[in-house]
Enzyme design. Structure first.
Site, PDB file in Angstrom:
ATOM      1  N   GLY A   9       0.842  -1.161  -0.376  1.00 50.73           N
ATOM      2  CA  GLY A   9      -0.042   0.059   0.115  1.00 50.73           C
ATOM      3  C   GLY A   9       0.823   1.145  -0.024  1.00 50.73           C
ATOM      4  O   GLY A   9       2.060   1.362  -0.702  1.00 50.73           O
ATOM      5  N   GLU A  58     -11.777  -6.634 -29.278  1.00 53.43           N
ATOM      6  CA  GLU A  58     -10.791  -7.648 -28.192  1.00 53.43           C
ATOM      7  C   GLU A  58     -11.369  -9.572 -27.849  1.00 53.43           C
ATOM      8  O   GLU A  58     -10.974 -10.374 -28.370  1.00 53.43           O
ATOM      9  CB  GLU A  58      -9.767  -7.121 -27.476  1.00 53.43           C
ATOM     10  CG  GLU A  58      -8.575  -5.943 -28.492  1.00 53.43           C
ATOM     11  CD  GLU A  58      -8.191  -5.627 -27.161  1.00 53.43           C
ATOM     12  OE1 GLU A  58      -8.797  -4.912 -25.724  1.00 53.43           O
ATOM     13  OE2 GLU A  58      -7.175  -5.295 -26.469  1.00 53.43           O
ATOM     14  N   GLU A  91     -12.933   3.087 -26.287  1.00 47.76           N
ATOM     15  CA  GLU A  91     -12.215   2.304 -26.052  1.00 47.76           C
ATOM     16  C   GLU A  91     -13.282   1.120 -25.868  1.00 47.76           C
ATOM     17  O   GLU A  91     -13.068  -0.567 -25.765  1.00 47.76           O
ATOM     18  CB  GLU A  91     -11.676   2.844 -24.298  1.00 47.76           C
ATOM     19  CG  GLU A  91     -11.365   1.970 -23.411  1.00 47.76           C
ATOM     20  CD  GLU A  91     -10.400   1.226 -23.752  1.00 47.76           C
ATOM     21  OE1 GLU A  91      -9.398   1.268 -24.637  1.00 47.76           O
ATOM     22  OE2 GLU A  91      -9.908   0.105 -23.586  1.00 47.76           O
TER      23      GLU A  91
HETATM   24  O1  M6R Z   1       1.495  -1.760 -22.993  1.00 48.47           O
HETATM   25  P1  M6R Z   1       0.746  -0.505 -23.703  1.00 48.47           P
HETATM   26  O2  M6R Z   1      -0.112   0.613 -22.775  1.00 48.47           O
HETATM   27  O3  M6R Z   1       1.467   0.445 -24.300  1.00 48.47           O
HETATM   28  O4  M6R Z   1      -0.328  -1.362 -24.875  1.00 48.47           O
HETATM   29  C1  M6R Z   1      -1.010  -0.708 -26.002  1.00 48.47           C
HETATM   30  C2  M6R Z   1      -1.964  -1.391 -26.340  1.00 48.47           C
HETATM   31  O5  M6R Z   1      -1.338  -2.607 -27.461  1.00 48.47           O
HETATM   32  C3  M6R Z   1      -3.013  -2.313 -25.890  1.00 48.47           C
HETATM   33  O6  M6R Z   1      -2.932  -0.994 -24.892  1.00 48.47           O
HETATM   34  C4  M6R Z   1      -4.129  -3.062 -26.712  1.00 48.47           C
HETATM   35  O7  M6R Z   1      -4.412  -2.000 -27.277  1.00 48.47           O
HETATM   36  C5  M6R Z   1      -5.048  -3.521 -25.425  1.00 48.47           C
HETATM   37  N1  M6R Z   1      -4.966  -5.656 -25.707  1.00 48.47           N
HETATM   38  C6  M6R Z   1      -6.217  -3.177 -24.885  1.00 48.47           C
HETATM   39  O8  M6R Z   1      -7.212  -3.504 -24.342  1.00 48.47           O
END
Ligand code: M6R
Length: 603
Positions: free
Chosen positions: A100, A486, A479
């Site tokens: 924490g 995804e 998002e």
């Molecule tokens: O580790 P990062 O934030 O740099 O990764 C970027 C993207 O690969 C990541 O946000 C990806 O889009 C995720 N799978 C989203 O859920």
């Protein structure tokens, strides 16, 4: 997030402690350590990096026969990941481990230093052991000293403390960070931050509540809240380790959605007071030489960055633009030294983002990382870092990383506004109130989850989803669509509500599903007209809003928030659960969706 284990009994202590820490590896860590008290002597070992390093260091150490011990894996928040900052932290005759953040540690540390106490680490946790020993030196017994120490602490903690002053006792305390006590019929006692290290050792456990503290001996557990003794209520411990790592949730992604309230509290800790924002980590940035911001990121991190562009321009009154890192790299961008270059990354290892950062560094720009993993490549290369403090994220589909990035960027926009004097006192007060209200908005409402689960059965087909919103709700729409595609493998797009009529509305029919984000504090009437246009073309519409909407085919009612960011976070959770429940019904692997990797280290 850090992990804790503790043990009292006759068996080899090292074995339980190291096995227990192994079970906690999934939470993420950068260093580890143990301390064992036996026959009045404390042996302590710490190692940077993988647990193997600690195993190696303790190879010739054994601790059979009655004694007690505690172990810790550290995920750096205050102070770099180094061996010196690894737990246990020691005083003269006591050791402590802590999960924490102690919010008021600076004040306690300064007082202790004024009394001549030397600190060995840069952590907030070390104050606990020195304060405890100071109370002992002033004449309190160990129990009183521990109680007085805990009473001084503000923030979140799970604490174990051992001392030569009471060589048969482990002291413990819990507030806003999990801590479990366990026992078995052989009289062994156990402590842990999650169930999984206890499986196979303890047969029954008690999950401590916030504010509870006490001490454990071989034959006795003394538990208190507000100075009053309470009787611990034990329950039987299950035996499934993976289930235990998921804290009873079906998927890591689901667990991470439910964790968002807690991790966002950690993001805020020590960074907000009643009147302003304190970001000590930004000392390396010379803001007087900055007149614009460029953000670079990928995927979900790009979406939080896009939402932040609205916040920087509105609150900090500074020009701000964003680019997808893979596009930025090859466009031969014009780079200006008076532009602050911000990279956002959960992992800190995304190849495109890292390369964009290298370009900015080469051009002499000041660079700032918003990142979840300390000591990652992106953190090491940036001039300054704001850690998002989400703890390890296992689900490939990012959830809590996004929430903590958003809060960190909101903090940064306010901090910059403060610095540039673009926010008046009243607005600042209002923003701070909304910031501090965010963790409670992020508590998942069981009824809402159940409602989403039920209505998800109507969204398993169709020729596509459009998530729509305006202003910061447009990046949230992007998002929401990314989450859905995804893990459900259904086609989904995010669109600004006002753009639908410029082309995409041609797709509208009853098999086109529109998820409309309609907050009451952000352009409600404008979004409403756009949704009416879609409804007139017979699109199937799911509205997420605090206001009832006649034309909605489905409606998820949000609560009556007074700040758009609070509405943002409430709607974020709904879109995450919506994606999750659709994927579950389709029988997909939610935590490891096809074709995706958690960290994209190739371009
Ligand atoms: O580790 P990062 O934030 O740099 O990764 C970027 C993207 O690969 C990541 O946000 C990806 O889009 C995720 N799978 C989203 O859920």
């Amino acid at each position: 997030m850090c992990g804790i284990v503790g043990y009292i009994g006759d068996n080899e202590k090292k074995e339980f402690l190291l096995n227990g820490l192994k079970e906690l590896e999934y939470r993420g860590y950068d260093s580890a350590g143990i301390a064992v008290l036996k026959d009045g002597h404390i042996s302590s070992y710490r190692a940077l990096g993988k647990l193997e390093n600690l195993v190696h260091k303790t190879a010739s150490f054994s601790s059979d026969g009655f004694g007690l011990g505690m172990g810790h894996t550290r995920w750096a928040t205050h102070g770099k990941p180094t061996e010196v900052n690894a737990h246990p932290h020691r005083g003269e005759f006591s050791y402590v481990i802590h999960n924490g953040i102690i919010e008021n540690y600076k004040e306690i540390k300064e007082n202790l230093q004024a009394d001549g106490i030397t600190f060995l680490s840069q952590t907030d946790s070390e104050v606990i052991v020195h304060k405890f020993e100071k109370f002992i030196r002033e004449g309190l017994n160990a129990q009183e000293a521990f109680k007085s120490t805990i009473n001084m602490l503000q923030g979140a903690y799970a604490i174990l403390l051992i001392t030569k002053d009471e060589p048969e006792t482990i002291f413990f305390a819990k507030n806003a960070v999990p801590l479990i006590l366990g026992q078995n019929a052989n009289g062994e006692k156990f402590m842990s931050s999650s169930d999984s290290p206890l499986i196979g050792y303890a047969t029954e456990v008690v999950y401590l509540e916030d504010g509870e503290y006490g001490w454990i001996k071989k034959d006795e557990i003394s538990l208190f809240i507000d100075e009053s003794p309470i009787i611990p209520i034990f329950q039987t411990l299950g035996r499934d380790k993976i289930y235990a790592q998921k804290d009873g949730f079906r998927f890591f992604m689901e667990k991470e959605i439910y964790e968002q309230s807690t991790v966002v509290s950690e993001t805020l800790m020590g960074r907000v007071n009643d009147e302003n924002i304190e970001l000590d980590e930004l000392k390396e940035i010379d803001f007087s030489n900055i007149d614009s911001i460029k953000i670079c990121a990928c995927g979900t991190s790009y979406h939080s960055g896009l939402a932040a562009t609205y916040l920087f321009e509105r609150l900090s009154k500074i020009r701000c633009s964003i680019e997808i890192a893979s596009e930025f790299r090859y466009k031969k961008p014009l780079l200006d030294k008076r532009t602050l270059f911000i990279v956002i990354s959960q992992s800190g290892e995304t190849a495109d983002t890292l390369e964009a950062l290298k370009m900015a560094k080469k051009a002499g720009m000041q660079t700032l990382a918003i990142c979840n993993v300390d000591n990652s490549s992106i953190v090491r290369l940036s001039n300054a870092t704001l850690l998002t403090r989400a703890g390890i994220e296992k689900g490939v589909a990012s959830t809590k990383a996004f929430a903590t990035q958003m809060v960190t960027l909101w903090l940064l926009a306010l901090y910059l506004g403060q610095h540039r004097k673009t926010i008046n006192n009243e607005t600042m007060q209002n923003e701070i109130k909304a910031l501090l209200h965010t963790p409670s908005v992020l508590h998942v409402n069981d009824n809402t989850h159940e409602k989403i689960r039920r209505l998800s059965k109507r969204y398993l087909h169709g020729h596509g989803f459009f998530f729509i919103g305006r202003d910061i709700f447009f990046p949230l729409a992007l998002e929401g669509a990314l989450k859905l595609k995804e893990i459900s493998y259904l086609h989904a797009e995010g669109y600004p509500s006002g753009e639908m009529k410029h082309g995409p509305i041609a797709l509208a029919d009853s098999e086109l599903f529109t998820v409309a984000l309609m907050p009451q504090n952000m352009l409600y009437d404008k979004t409403k007209s756009n949704v009416e246009e879609l409804s007139a073309r017979d699109a199937t519409i799911l509205v997420i809003s605090p206001k009832e909407f006649d034309l909605a085919d489905d409606f998820i009612k949000t609560s009556n928030q007074s700040h758009p960011m609070n509405e943002f976070f409430e709607m974020m959770i709904i879109t995450q659960i919506f994606a999750l429940e659709i994927a579950v019904r389709l029988g997909n692997d939610v935590d490891m969706p096809r074709n995706l990797a958690k960290s994209v280290t190739v371009e």
